[in-house]
Scaffold this motif. Structure first.
Motif, PDB file in Angstrom:
ATOM      1  N   UNK A 113     -45.926  -0.844  52.225  1.00 12.71           N
ATOM      2  CA  UNK A 113     -45.290   0.017  51.219  1.00 12.71           C
ATOM      3  C   UNK A 113     -45.226   1.460  51.721  1.00 12.71           C
ATOM      4  N   UNK A 114     -46.245   1.873  52.451  1.00 17.10           N
ATOM      5  CA  UNK A 114     -46.212   3.208  53.038  1.00 17.10           C
ATOM      6  C   UNK A 114     -45.104   3.305  54.087  1.00 17.10           C
ATOM      7  N   UNK A 115     -44.988   2.262  54.896  1.00 20.61           N
ATOM      8  CA  UNK A 115     -43.939   2.243  55.913  1.00 20.61           C
ATOM      9  C   UNK A 115     -42.560   2.294  55.264  1.00 20.61           C
ATOM     10  N   UNK A 116     -42.357   1.494  54.221  1.00 22.87           N
ATOM     11  CA  UNK A 116     -41.070   1.459  53.531  1.00 22.87           C
ATOM     12  C   UNK A 116     -40.728   2.842  52.970  1.00 22.87           C
ATOM     13  N   UNK A 117     -41.712   3.525  52.415  1.00 24.92           N
ATOM     14  CA  UNK A 117     -41.466   4.869  51.875  1.00 24.92           C
ATOM     15  C   UNK A 117     -41.034   5.818  52.985  1.00 24.92           C
ATOM     16  N   UNK A 118     -41.735   5.790  54.109  1.00 30.48           N
ATOM     17  CA  UNK A 118     -41.393   6.681  55.211  1.00 30.48           C
ATOM     18  C   UNK A 118     -40.059   6.342  55.846  1.00 30.48           C
ATOM     19  N   UNK A 119     -39.820   5.038  56.056  1.00 30.42           N
ATOM     20  CA  UNK A 119     -38.561   4.614  56.673  1.00 30.42           C
ATOM     21  C   UNK A 119     -37.383   4.912  55.752  1.00 30.42           C
ATOM     22  N   UNK A 120     -37.582   4.727  54.449  1.00 27.44           N
ATOM     23  CA  UNK A 120     -36.520   5.056  53.500  1.00 27.44           C
ATOM     24  C   UNK A 120     -36.173   6.532  53.536  1.00 27.44           C
ATOM     25  N   UNK A 121     -37.196   7.382  53.695  1.00 31.96           N
ATOM     26  CA  UNK A 121     -36.957   8.820  53.794  1.00 31.96           C
ATOM     27  C   UNK A 121     -36.202   9.155  55.080  1.00 31.96           C
ATOM     28  N   UNK A 122     -36.505   8.425  56.160  1.00 29.34           N
ATOM     29  CA  UNK A 122     -35.812   8.656  57.420  1.00 29.34           C
ATOM     30  C   UNK A 122     -34.328   8.303  57.273  1.00 29.34           C
ATOM     31  N   UNK A 123     -34.049   7.155  56.647  1.00 30.13           N
ATOM     32  CA  UNK A 123     -32.650   6.769  56.435  1.00 30.13           C
ATOM     33  C   UNK A 123     -31.933   7.758  55.528  1.00 30.13           C
ATOM     34  N   UNK A 124     -32.631   8.243  54.514  1.00 33.66           N
ATOM     35  CA  UNK A 124     -32.028   9.235  53.622  1.00 33.66           C
ATOM     36  C   UNK A 124     -31.670  10.499  54.400  1.00 33.66           C
ATOM     37  N   UNK A 125     -32.527  10.873  55.353  1.00 35.69           N
ATOM     38  CA  UNK A 125     -32.226  12.030  56.184  1.00 35.69           C
ATOM     39  C   UNK A 125     -30.980  11.817  57.023  1.00 35.69           C
ATOM     40  N   UNK A 126     -30.799  10.589  57.511  1.00 32.07           N
ATOM     41  CA  UNK A 126     -29.587  10.278  58.278  1.00 32.07           C
ATOM     42  C   UNK A 126     -28.342  10.417  57.414  1.00 32.07           C
ATOM     43  N   UNK A 127     -28.475  10.092  56.135  1.00 35.21           N
ATOM     44  CA  UNK A 127     -27.342  10.213  55.222  1.00 35.21           C
ATOM     45  C   UNK A 127     -27.107  11.669  54.831  1.00 35.21           C
ATOM     46  N   UNK A 128     -28.174  12.423  54.659  1.00 35.44           N
ATOM     47  CA  UNK A 128     -28.044  13.838  54.306  1.00 35.44           C
ATOM     48  C   UNK A 128     -27.414  14.637  55.448  1.00 35.44           C
ATOM     49  N   UNK A 129     -27.720  14.237  56.668  1.00 26.27           N
ATOM     50  CA  UNK A 129     -27.186  14.931  57.846  1.00 26.27           C
ATOM     51  C   UNK A 129     -26.384  13.949  58.688  1.00 26.27           C
ATOM     52  N   UNK A 130     -25.376  13.371  58.054  1.00 28.55           N
ATOM     53  CA  UNK A 130     -24.618  12.312  58.715  1.00 28.55           C
ATOM     54  C   UNK A 130     -23.883  12.796  59.944  1.00 28.55           C
ATOM     55  N   UNK A 131     -23.515  14.090  59.961  1.00 25.80           N
ATOM     56  CA  UNK A 131     -22.762  14.594  61.112  1.00 25.80           C
ATOM     57  C   UNK A 131     -23.592  14.538  62.390  1.00 25.80           C
ATOM     58  N   UNK A 132     -24.815  15.064  62.343  1.00 27.08           N
ATOM     59  CA  UNK A 132     -25.629  15.047  63.557  1.00 27.08           C
ATOM     60  C   UNK A 132     -26.221  13.666  63.826  1.00 27.08           C
ATOM     61  N   UNK A 133     -26.558  12.925  62.769  1.00 24.55           N
ATOM     62  CA  UNK A 133     -27.076  11.566  62.975  1.00 24.55           C
ATOM     63  C   UNK A 133     -26.044  10.730  63.722  1.00 24.55           C
ATOM     64  N   UNK A 134     -24.790  10.850  63.310  1.00 20.42           N
ATOM     65  CA  UNK A 134     -23.709  10.114  63.972  1.00 20.42           C
ATOM     66  C   UNK A 134     -23.514  10.610  65.403  1.00 20.42           C
ATOM     67  N   UNK A 135     -23.627  11.926  65.607  1.00 20.15           N
ATOM     68  CA  UNK A 135     -23.472  12.491  66.948  1.00 20.15           C
ATOM     69  C   UNK A 135     -24.479  11.886  67.918  1.00 20.15           C
ATOM     70  N   UNK A 136     -25.739  11.798  67.503  1.00 24.23           N
ATOM     71  CA  UNK A 136     -26.776  11.321  68.406  1.00 24.23           C
ATOM     72  C   UNK A 136     -26.717   9.815  68.614  1.00 24.23           C
ATOM     73  N   UNK A 137     -26.165   9.090  67.653  1.00 29.58           N
ATOM     74  CA  UNK A 137     -26.060   7.632  67.772  1.00 29.58           C
ATOM     75  C   UNK A 137     -24.824   7.239  68.565  1.00 29.58           C
ATOM     76  N   UNK A 138     -23.832   8.106  68.632  1.00 32.68           N
ATOM     77  CA  UNK A 138     -22.518   7.754  69.185  1.00 32.68           C
ATOM     78  C   UNK A 138     -22.541   7.399  70.663  1.00 32.68           C
TER      79      UNK A 138
END
Length: 221
Positions: A113-138
């Motif tokens: 449950x702790x992992x899920x909370x942290x991982x969910x926050x990480x994914x939310x950050x990718x959505x909040x900063x989709x421009x740079x998240x996409x840049x680094x994944x591209x």
């Protein structure tokens, strides 16, 4: 991991009165403002044109700076890119830390449950900063950036390992590998999606599935 950036100082305070002491501070403030403007401009230019097609002249023009000032603060275009990556990862780490601490403070002791909370926050950050998240994944980054990404993933895996321990006090390596691989795939898919609502829905669904993962070796019969 560090991008090995050596940013030069804009000066040191000298003895000899208030005026002399204040001047370096003002210079330092101007230097910090220029550095920040260059990073902001680089973010915009990289996200619009990609790393390979981005030109230093476009970055300095957008920042209202000079080529000389860019090379005063950074080693070049790749250094700007790596600095943006490190700063993004720093923000992601802080989001993850806050989310895990929040559920711990609420009394949650289950590592998953702790992992899920942290991982969910990480994914939310990718959505909040989709421009740079996409840049680094591209995949459009400076030479060797794929190695930097692998190092970051391995570092994340080691951090995750601290949540999962075996009965003998060791680390459940297999579970860490499964969870880290699942999250790496989730980050890639979500960052590259064009529809933000669909991406958020997918993120929620992924975390729901991840939360059901367990290690059969530690389950009670």
């Amino acid at each position: 991991m560090s991008s090995d950036i050596d940013v030069s100082s804009d000066g040191a305070a000298q003895d000899g009165g208030a005026g002399a002491a204040e001047a370096p501070a003002r210079t330092s403030d101007r230097g910090a403002a220029t550095r920040s403007a260059l990073l902001s401009a680089a973010r915009d230019v990289f996200c619009e044109a990609g790393f390979a097609q981005a030109a230093v002249t476009d970055i300095v023009a957008k920042a209202g700076a000079s080529v000389g000032s860019l090379y005063h603060h950074f080693n070049g275009k790749a250094d700007l890119y790596l600095t943006l990556f490190e700063e993004f990862q720093g923000r992601q780490q802080e989001r993850t830390r806050k989310a895990i601490n929040a559920v711990r403070d609420a009394g949650e002791n289950d590592p998953m449950r702790q992992f899920v909370a942290g991982a969910g926050a990480y994914l939310d950050g990718c959505l909040r900063e989709r421009d740079v998240a996409r840049l680094f994944i591209s995949g459009d980054g400076p030479p060797g950036f794929d190695r930097v990404m692998r190092q970051r993933l391995n570092k994340w895996a080691r951090r995750n390992a601290a949540l999962f321990h075996t009965a003998d006090g060791g680390v459940d390596e297999a579970l860490v590998v499964v969870l880290t691989g699942a999250m790496a795939g989730a980050v890639s898919e979500i960052s590259l999606m064009d529809d933000e609502d669909a991406a958020r829905t997918l993120a929620d669904e992924i975390m729901g599935i991840v939360g059901t993962i367990s290690d059969p070796r530690t389950e009670q019969p």
